[in-house]
Motif scaffolding. Structure first.
Motif, PDB file in Angstrom:
ATOM      1  N   ARG A 184       0.818  -2.318  -0.960  1.00 32.74           N
ATOM      2  CA  ARG A 184       1.080  -3.760  -0.954  1.00 32.74           C
ATOM      3  C   ARG A 184       2.562  -4.036  -1.180  1.00 32.74           C
ATOM      4  O   ARG A 184       3.217  -3.385  -1.991  1.00 32.74           O
ATOM      5  CB  ARG A 184       0.243  -4.423  -2.040  1.00 32.74           C
ATOM      6  CG  ARG A 184       0.391  -5.932  -2.148  1.00 32.74           C
ATOM      7  CD  ARG A 184      -0.596  -6.447  -3.188  1.00 32.74           C
ATOM      8  NE  ARG A 184      -0.533  -7.899  -3.321  1.00 32.74           N
ATOM      9  CZ  ARG A 184       0.197  -8.541  -4.239  1.00 32.74           C
ATOM     10  NH1 ARG A 184       0.943  -7.834  -5.084  1.00 32.74           N
ATOM     11  NH2 ARG A 184       0.188  -9.851  -4.304  1.00 32.74           N
ATOM     12  N   GLU A 185       3.064  -5.035  -0.481  1.00 32.98           N
ATOM     13  CA  GLU A 185       4.459  -5.456  -0.635  1.00 32.98           C
ATOM     14  C   GLU A 185       4.511  -6.949  -0.344  1.00 32.98           C
ATOM     15  O   GLU A 185       4.463  -7.363   0.822  1.00 32.98           O
ATOM     16  CB  GLU A 185       5.352  -4.680   0.330  1.00 32.98           C
ATOM     17  CG  GLU A 185       6.829  -4.837   0.055  1.00 32.98           C
ATOM     18  CD  GLU A 185       7.669  -3.885   0.891  1.00 32.98           C
ATOM     19  OE1 GLU A 185       8.829  -4.213   1.160  1.00 32.98           O
ATOM     20  OE2 GLU A 185       7.149  -2.810   1.277  1.00 32.98           O
ATOM     21  N   PRO A 186       4.571  -7.769  -1.395  1.00 35.78           N
ATOM     22  CA  PRO A 186       4.508  -9.219  -1.194  1.00 35.78           C
ATOM     23  C   PRO A 186       5.544  -9.700  -0.171  1.00 35.78           C
ATOM     24  O   PRO A 186       6.693  -9.272  -0.176  1.00 35.78           O
ATOM     25  CB  PRO A 186       4.810  -9.779  -2.590  1.00 35.78           C
ATOM     26  CG  PRO A 186       4.359  -8.696  -3.526  1.00 35.78           C
ATOM     27  CD  PRO A 186       4.679  -7.412  -2.827  1.00 35.78           C
ATOM     28  N   ALA A 218      -3.880   4.060   0.384  1.00 32.72           N
ATOM     29  CA  ALA A 218      -2.712   3.238   0.075  1.00 32.72           C
ATOM     30  C   ALA A 218      -1.579   4.086  -0.499  1.00 32.72           C
ATOM     31  O   ALA A 218      -0.406   3.921  -0.131  1.00 32.72           O
ATOM     32  CB  ALA A 218      -3.100   2.137  -0.904  1.00 32.72           C
ATOM     33  N   LEU A 268       1.923  -6.036   6.496  1.00 36.09           N
ATOM     34  CA  LEU A 268       1.561  -4.631   6.275  1.00 36.09           C
ATOM     35  C   LEU A 268       1.271  -3.894   7.574  1.00 36.09           C
ATOM     36  O   LEU A 268       1.461  -2.683   7.652  1.00 36.09           O
ATOM     37  CB  LEU A 268       0.368  -4.541   5.321  1.00 36.09           C
ATOM     38  CG  LEU A 268       0.635  -5.015   3.890  1.00 36.09           C
ATOM     39  CD1 LEU A 268      -0.560  -4.696   2.997  1.00 36.09           C
ATOM     40  CD2 LEU A 268       1.905  -4.408   3.310  1.00 36.09           C
ATOM     41  N   GLN A 304       2.011   4.660   1.381  1.00 35.26           N
ATOM     42  CA  GLN A 304       3.239   4.272   0.687  1.00 35.26           C
ATOM     43  C   GLN A 304       4.206   5.445   0.593  1.00 35.26           C
ATOM     44  O   GLN A 304       5.411   5.301   0.823  1.00 35.26           O
ATOM     45  CB  GLN A 304       2.915   3.732  -0.709  1.00 35.26           C
ATOM     46  CG  GLN A 304       4.121   3.235  -1.486  1.00 35.26           C
ATOM     47  CD  GLN A 304       4.829   2.070  -0.799  1.00 35.26           C
ATOM     48  OE1 GLN A 304       4.230   1.351  -0.005  1.00 35.26           O
ATOM     49  NE2 GLN A 304       6.110   1.890  -1.105  1.00 35.26           N
ATOM     50  N   ASP A 347      -4.684  -7.545  -2.931  1.00 37.73           N
ATOM     51  CA  ASP A 347      -5.126  -6.833  -4.135  1.00 37.73           C
ATOM     52  C   ASP A 347      -3.938  -6.132  -4.776  1.00 37.73           C
ATOM     53  O   ASP A 347      -3.352  -5.219  -4.184  1.00 37.73           O
ATOM     54  CB  ASP A 347      -6.215  -5.818  -3.766  1.00 37.73           C
ATOM     55  CG  ASP A 347      -6.994  -5.329  -4.981  1.00 37.73           C
ATOM     56  OD1 ASP A 347      -6.360  -5.024  -6.010  1.00 37.73           O
ATOM     57  OD2 ASP A 347      -8.231  -5.231  -4.896  1.00 37.73           O
ATOM     58  N   THR A 348      -3.603  -6.518  -5.991  1.00 40.37           N
ATOM     59  CA  THR A 348      -2.433  -5.951  -6.671  1.00 40.37           C
ATOM     60  C   THR A 348      -2.605  -4.473  -7.003  1.00 40.37           C
ATOM     61  O   THR A 348      -1.627  -3.807  -7.347  1.00 40.37           O
ATOM     62  CB  THR A 348      -2.138  -6.725  -7.963  1.00 40.37           C
ATOM     63  OG1 THR A 348      -3.294  -6.685  -8.812  1.00 40.37           O
ATOM     64  CG2 THR A 348      -1.775  -8.175  -7.651  1.00 40.37           C
ATOM     65  N   CYS A 367      -5.645  -4.935   1.177  1.00 42.44           N
ATOM     66  CA  CYS A 367      -4.505  -4.432   0.418  1.00 42.44           C
ATOM     67  C   CYS A 367      -3.523  -5.557   0.090  1.00 42.44           C
ATOM     68  O   CYS A 367      -3.013  -5.667  -1.038  1.00 42.44           O
ATOM     69  CB  CYS A 367      -3.817  -3.332   1.217  1.00 42.44           C
ATOM     70  SG  CYS A 367      -2.312  -2.665   0.466  1.00 42.44           S
ATOM     71  N   ALA A 368      -3.239  -6.405   1.076  1.00 47.08           N
ATOM     72  CA  ALA A 368      -2.270  -7.482   0.884  1.00 47.08           C
ATOM     73  C   ALA A 368      -2.692  -8.445  -0.215  1.00 47.08           C
ATOM     74  O   ALA A 368      -1.842  -9.075  -0.859  1.00 47.08           O
ATOM     75  CB  ALA A 368      -2.079  -8.238   2.197  1.00 47.08           C
ATOM     76  N   CYS A 388      -3.326  -2.221  -4.872  1.00 49.18           N
ATOM     77  CA  CYS A 388      -3.027  -1.449  -3.657  1.00 49.18           C
ATOM     78  C   CYS A 388      -1.570  -0.995  -3.672  1.00 49.18           C
ATOM     79  O   CYS A 388      -0.643  -1.825  -3.669  1.00 49.18           O
ATOM     80  CB  CYS A 388      -3.306  -2.293  -2.419  1.00 49.18           C
ATOM     81  SG  CYS A 388      -2.923  -1.438  -0.870  1.00 49.18           S
TER      82      CYS A 388
END
Length: 489
Positions: A277-279, A324, A283, A328, A271-272, A268-269, A274
């Motif tokens: 995901r949170e840059p 995901a 996670l 979220q 792959d955009t 997930c980290a 997901c």
């Protein structure tokens, strides 16, 4: 224990409330299978039949029960090679309309599934004589306690469910061991006119195959066992003191569930696509924060619900986008209510687990084991452990239970398949089983999820070659999945 990427691991079916009739004794001579139309509402393309088998193989002239079968005929009947029998896992899952196939196998073989004894359209187990008796079961299915108060209530409910089975289920309850199911399977093989058994079993279906191979080693044709249960961990454990550990904790699936979760989070980290995901954000810490909040203050969803849905999603990498989105949404306390995910499934099962396996008789062993397991795999440890709690109170045993040997040699090598991160049947157990069985070879899928078939052309080609011709992949073969977790299917 579905398609079945999700093992249905709870112990009892919410059975119909009518009485069960066990047929009187008749001749024990084997019969053929009289195929005919299936009941209304059945999947198209199948034939159906029933076969009588002994209630007890120790009294083969005694009462009889019925096994329900379904057959998906080979598309090329002129060149048909024979029959492949299947079991989709559980225990407790109906299997007569099994979905295992590849185009090649469907063309060349009749594929026959069956509802095991006590399940579905076969002679069923009936545990409840009234609607009121089902209430404790409804409260415990799919959940587990996390507070002392919840532990007390959960234990009382599980005790009452087991007592209801003891009061209402009758003699069949004492004849549900996998050894008896394996003997039923051998009767089905014989009735189908097959000199040796071709078989595909998933999850618990691998344990059924392991028992069959050790009861009837000379009748093995080709057994493909996908998502492998370690038969020693399942039945007794490796040490005498293992009998004091609930078998569902002893199997250790929670460890690979945690590995699968970490693999999902790592993917997930990167792959955009997901939604979780949170840059710049860890996670795992983000996931733990959800659990921290719900453990302290349950909201529209509970701690247990997040664990259950996450665990069920991790049985198939294809669930990654939905998982995901769910996680979220769960970060926002007011927004997760009412989320229904495609992997959300009802749990069912049967008393087979308790008559097969060694377990403590002290219910206090379950919270102790759950806390120990949670230290290795938060939430998943308790989720797994409490699945077997009815075994603390189970009112019967089955004298036909098989506890070994497990290494009787079979002329054909058995083909095992397992993913590296299987939350139900851990990869370490599959590697042990390759050594335990008399003659076996392990094929590895480099992916998380439960079951290897229909996820990799490499795996499916190996199954085709093995079940058709007896050809095995090279020792140590590792297959890649056909899709990345967030690919569109």
């Amino acid at each position: 224990m579905t398609t079945l990427r999700v093992r249905t691991a709870a112990l009892l079916t919410l059975a119909a409330l009518t009485a069960v009739t066990i047929a009187p004794a008749v001749s024990a001579a084997p019969k053929g299978i009289d195929w005919g139309p299936c009941p209304a509402g059945s999947p198209s393309g199948y034939d159906c039949a029933e076969l009588d088998v002994p209630l007890s193989y120790q009294d083969q002239g005694g009462p009889r029960i019925t096994i329900a079968l379904g057959r998906l005929p080979a598309t090329d009947q002129k060149h048909k090679r024979g029959t492949i029998f299947t079991n989709p896992g559980g225990p407790g899952n109906p299997g007569r309309f099994g979905k295992f196939q590849t185009p090649s196998l469907h063309r060349q073989f009749d594929i026959v599934g069956f509802d095991p004894r006590g399940v579905g359209a076969s002679t069923p187990v009936r545990c409840f004589a009234s609607d009121a008796e089902t209430e404790p079961l409804k409260r415990v299915l799919g959940t587990f306690p996390i507070t002392t108060e919840q532990e007390t209530r959960h234990t009382a409910d599980v005790r009452e469910v087991a007592a209801s089975c003891g009061r209402n289920a009758g003699p069949l309850l004492s004849h549900l061991s996998t050894a008896n199911v394996a003997r039923d399977l051998d009767r089905l093989r014989e009735a189908a006119g097959e000199p040796r058994l071709r078989y595909y079993g998933l999850s618990y279906g691998t344990y059924l195959g392991e028992v069959y191979a050790n009861l009837f080693p000379n009748r093995v044709g080709a057994l493909a066992l996908d998502a492998v249960d370690d038969p020693i961990a399942w039945t007794t454990g490796y040490r005498p003191e293992d009998a004091n550990i609930p078998f569902s904790a002893r199997l250790g699936g929670f460890r690979d569930a945690d590995r699968a979760l970490q693999a999902f989070l790592d993917t997930c980290a990167a792959d955009t696509r997901c939604a979780f995901r949170e840059p710049g954000t860890d996670l795992r810490a983000k996931y733990d924060a959800i659990l921290d909040r719900l453990e302290a203050t349950p909201g529209p969803i509970t701690y247990q619900e997040v664990i259950r849905r996450t665990h069920n999603a991790l049985t198939d990498e294809a669930n990654s986008p939905a998982l995901a989105e769910f996680l979220q949404a769960a970060t926002k306390p007011l927004s997760a209510k009412g989320i229904v995910t495609p992997f959300d499934s009802a749990l069912g099962g049967g008393g087979t687990l308790c008559v097969d396996t060694a377990n403590p008789r002290d219910p206090a062993a379950w919270p102790r084991a759950a806390r120990d397991a949670d230290r290795e795999s938060r939430g998943f440890g308790s989720y797994d452990t409490y699945l077997s709690m009815p075994c603390a109170f189970w009112p019967v045993t089955d004298s036909a239970r098989h506890t070994g040997p497990w290494n009787r040699p079979t002329a054909p090598i058995l083909l095992l398949a397992n993913g590296k991160g299987d939350p139900e049947t851990p990869y370490a157990g599959a590697k042990r089983t390759e050594r335990i069985l008399g003659n076996a070879r392990l094929l590895t899928l480099d992916a998380w999820g439960h079951g290897a078939a229909n996820r990799s052309e490499c795996v499916d080609a190996a199954l085709d070659a093995y079940l058709t011709y007896g050809r095995l992949p090279a020792r140590g073969t590792v297959c890649a999945p056909d899709h990345a977790p967030f690919d569109a299917r």
